[in-house]
Design an enzyme around this catalytic site. Sequence first.
Site, PDB file in Angstrom:
ATOM      1  N   LYS A   1       0.810  -1.228   0.000  1.00 17.59           N
ATOM      2  CA  LYS A   1       0.000   0.000   0.000  1.00 17.59           C
ATOM      3  C   LYS A   1       0.840   1.274   0.000  1.00 17.59           C
ATOM      4  O   LYS A   1       0.414   2.293  -0.548  1.00 17.59           O
ATOM      5  CB  LYS A   1      -0.967  -0.006   1.192  1.00 17.59           C
ATOM      6  CG  LYS A   1      -2.096  -1.029   1.045  1.00 17.59           C
ATOM      7  CD  LYS A   1      -3.106  -0.929   2.178  1.00 17.59           C
ATOM      8  CE  LYS A   1      -4.173  -2.008   2.061  1.00 17.59           C
ATOM      9  NZ  LYS A   1      -5.204  -1.919   3.108  1.00 17.59           N
TER      10      LYS A   1
ATOM     11  N   ASP B   1     -10.456   2.281   2.191  1.00 17.56           N
ATOM     12  CA  ASP B   1     -10.644   1.516   3.436  1.00 17.56           C
ATOM     13  C   ASP B   1     -11.478   2.295   4.459  1.00 17.56           C
ATOM     14  O   ASP B   1     -12.398   1.743   5.080  1.00 17.56           O
ATOM     15  CB  ASP B   1      -9.281   1.176   4.067  1.00 17.56           C
ATOM     16  CG  ASP B   1      -8.598   0.015   3.358  1.00 17.56           C
ATOM     17  OD1 ASP B   1      -9.293  -0.812   2.750  1.00 17.56           O
ATOM     18  OD2 ASP B   1      -7.354  -0.054   3.429  1.00 17.56           O
TER      19      ASP B   1
HETATM   20  P1  NDP Z   1      -0.275  -2.690  10.966  1.00 21.95           P
HETATM   21  O1  NDP Z   1       0.736  -3.769  11.061  1.00 21.95           O
HETATM   22  O2  NDP Z   1      -0.004  -1.488  10.131  1.00 21.95           O
HETATM   23  O3  NDP Z   1      -0.581  -2.131  12.467  1.00 21.95           O
HETATM   24  C1  NDP Z   1      -0.763  -3.021  13.522  1.00 21.95           C
HETATM   25  C2  NDP Z   1      -1.324  -2.278  14.731  1.00 21.95           C
HETATM   26  O4  NDP Z   1      -1.754  -3.247  15.685  1.00 21.95           O
HETATM   27  C3  NDP Z   1      -0.321  -1.390  15.455  1.00 21.95           C
HETATM   28  O5  NDP Z   1      -0.988  -0.244  15.948  1.00 21.95           O
HETATM   29  C4  NDP Z   1       0.158  -2.302  16.610  1.00 21.95           C
HETATM   30  O6  NDP Z   1       0.592  -1.583  17.759  1.00 21.95           O
HETATM   31  C5  NDP Z   1      -1.124  -3.016  16.932  1.00 21.95           C
HETATM   32  N1  NDP Z   1      -0.954  -4.318  17.585  1.00 21.95           N
HETATM   33  C6  NDP Z   1      -0.403  -5.445  17.076  1.00 21.95           C
HETATM   34  N2  NDP Z   1      -0.479  -6.467  17.956  1.00 21.95           N
HETATM   35  C7  NDP Z   1      -1.097  -5.963  19.052  1.00 21.95           C
HETATM   36  C8  NDP Z   1      -1.474  -6.523  20.314  1.00 21.95           C
HETATM   37  N3  NDP Z   1      -1.224  -7.803  20.621  1.00 21.95           N
HETATM   38  N4  NDP Z   1      -2.122  -5.738  21.191  1.00 21.95           N
HETATM   39  C9  NDP Z   1      -2.392  -4.448  20.899  1.00 21.95           C
HETATM   40  N5  NDP Z   1      -2.045  -3.846  19.735  1.00 21.95           N
HETATM   41  C10 NDP Z   1      -1.407  -4.602  18.828  1.00 21.95           C
HETATM   42  O7  NDP Z   1      -1.635  -3.418  10.536  1.00 21.95           O
HETATM   43  P2  NDP Z   1      -2.851  -2.788   9.695  1.00 21.95           P
HETATM   44  O8  NDP Z   1      -3.156  -1.450  10.259  1.00 21.95           O
HETATM   45  O9  NDP Z   1      -2.574  -2.885   8.244  1.00 21.95           O
HETATM   46  O10 NDP Z   1      -4.039  -3.824  10.004  1.00 21.95           O
HETATM   47  C11 NDP Z   1      -4.686  -3.862  11.265  1.00 21.95           C
HETATM   48  C12 NDP Z   1      -5.852  -4.848  11.228  1.00 21.95           C
HETATM   49  O11 NDP Z   1      -6.880  -4.380  10.357  1.00 21.95           O
HETATM   50  C13 NDP Z   1      -5.478  -6.256  10.718  1.00 21.95           C
HETATM   51  O12 NDP Z   1      -6.116  -7.211  11.546  1.00 21.95           O
HETATM   52  C14 NDP Z   1      -6.061  -6.295   9.314  1.00 21.95           C
HETATM   53  O13 NDP Z   1      -6.406  -7.599   8.951  1.00 21.95           O
HETATM   54  C15 NDP Z   1      -7.294  -5.425   9.487  1.00 21.95           C
HETATM   55  N6  NDP Z   1      -7.771  -4.818   8.232  1.00 21.95           N
HETATM   56  C16 NDP Z   1      -9.037  -5.134   7.796  1.00 21.95           C
HETATM   57  C17 NDP Z   1      -9.543  -4.594   6.629  1.00 21.95           C
HETATM   58  C18 NDP Z   1     -10.922  -4.967   6.174  1.00 21.95           C
HETATM   59  O14 NDP Z   1     -11.292  -4.637   5.035  1.00 21.95           O
HETATM   60  N7  NDP Z   1     -11.734  -5.591   7.009  1.00 21.95           N
HETATM   61  C19 NDP Z   1      -8.750  -3.658   5.790  1.00 21.95           C
HETATM   62  C20 NDP Z   1      -7.429  -3.369   6.348  1.00 21.95           C
HETATM   63  C21 NDP Z   1      -6.988  -3.943   7.520  1.00 21.95           C
HETATM   64  P3  NDP Z   1       2.149  -1.111  17.927  1.00 21.95           P
HETATM   65  O15 NDP Z   1       2.265   0.180  17.179  1.00 21.95           O
HETATM   66  O16 NDP Z   1       2.297  -0.951  19.393  1.00 21.95           O
HETATM   67  O17 NDP Z   1       3.016  -2.203  17.353  1.00 21.95           O
END
Ligand code: NDP
Length: 273
Positions: free
Chosen positions: A65, A101
């Site tokens: 992306k 999105d």
């Molecule tokens: P990123 O990898 O960019 O971001 C991950 C985020 O999750 C960060 O803020 C991270 O925090 C946090 N995180 C990860 N593990 C944990 C945990 N155990 N506890 C708390 N916070 C946590 O991912 P994306 O933003 O791309 O995706 C996020 C979610 O959204 C995914 O599950 C994805 O599948 C879903 N999604 C769904 C879509 C849909 O159409 N339904 C479209 C796009 C995404 P930190 O900064 O502290 O590491």
Amino acid sequence: MDRYAVIGNPISHSKSPRIHSLFAAQTGQDLVYEALLGPIEAFAATVEAFRAAGGRGLNVTVPFKLEAFDLADRHTPRALAAGAVNTLAFDVDGILGDNTDGAGILRDISVNQGCPVAGRRVLLLGAGGAARGTVLPLLEAAPASLVIANRTASKAAGLADEFTRSGPLRPLGCGFAELAGQRFDVVINATSASLSDAAPDLPDGLYAPGSLAYDMMYGKGDTPFMRAAREQGAARLSDGLGMLVEQAAESFLLWRGVRPDTAPVLAQLRAGL
Ligand code: NDP
């Protein structure tokens, strides 16, 4: 026939070809939509080859992306705000980059869930790509307040700061512990915690009466976040399958000028989970 595809790596799991094929059949649009495996080192070359072969547009998913954002010649305001692109449209002026999105989740929450965001207290969990793409559409929906909370608090604060001049409402960024004592009407989980079968580690008592808990993650049955929200008293629960279908509909509208009816497509996908 006009050609479209979703590009990602991996890509075989993608539901986008099925969604767009159902949209095309429903609206009578003459198009084919494929899944395209993008080599990690050759995203731009793969896009250019697809375009040179007559492709009209692409959806872009993990991990491309940001590269798609860089590749686009022009961007929609919502793509600029997101800093990422999930939709490319090819025309005589070059490559347009969009991000659907955020619009997708807003439409799922407000239309499909019947829960307008205007005037509500909203909590957005996470500060990654999905959260980033949701902030501007959320602010445009005029909530009473928007708090962005993340495991790494500094990232939430940084993301909130980027939007302090987007309109009258200033989002606040913080860590999870700082949420203690606050209550929200809409809580959106944009963390990837559910991918590792976990829920974000949140304080108790966040859910106001009648509140909606929305997880961007989807699957068969409740996600860990939805289970935790139910235990905490959230009145309504939703996973992100509707967001997936609605962001696809928004891309379809950009490419074809026709908005498909998402309800029957969402029902078919839900039945197939
Ligand atoms: P990123 O990898 O960019 O971001 C991950 C985020 O999750 C960060 O803020 C991270 O925090 C946090 N995180 C990860 N593990 C944990 C945990 N155990 N506890 C708390 N916070 C946590 O991912 P994306 O933003 O791309 O995706 C996020 C979610 O959204 C995914 O599950 C994805 O599948 C879903 N999604 C769904 C879509 C849909 O159409 N339904 C479209 C796009 C995404 P930190 O900064 O502290 O590491």
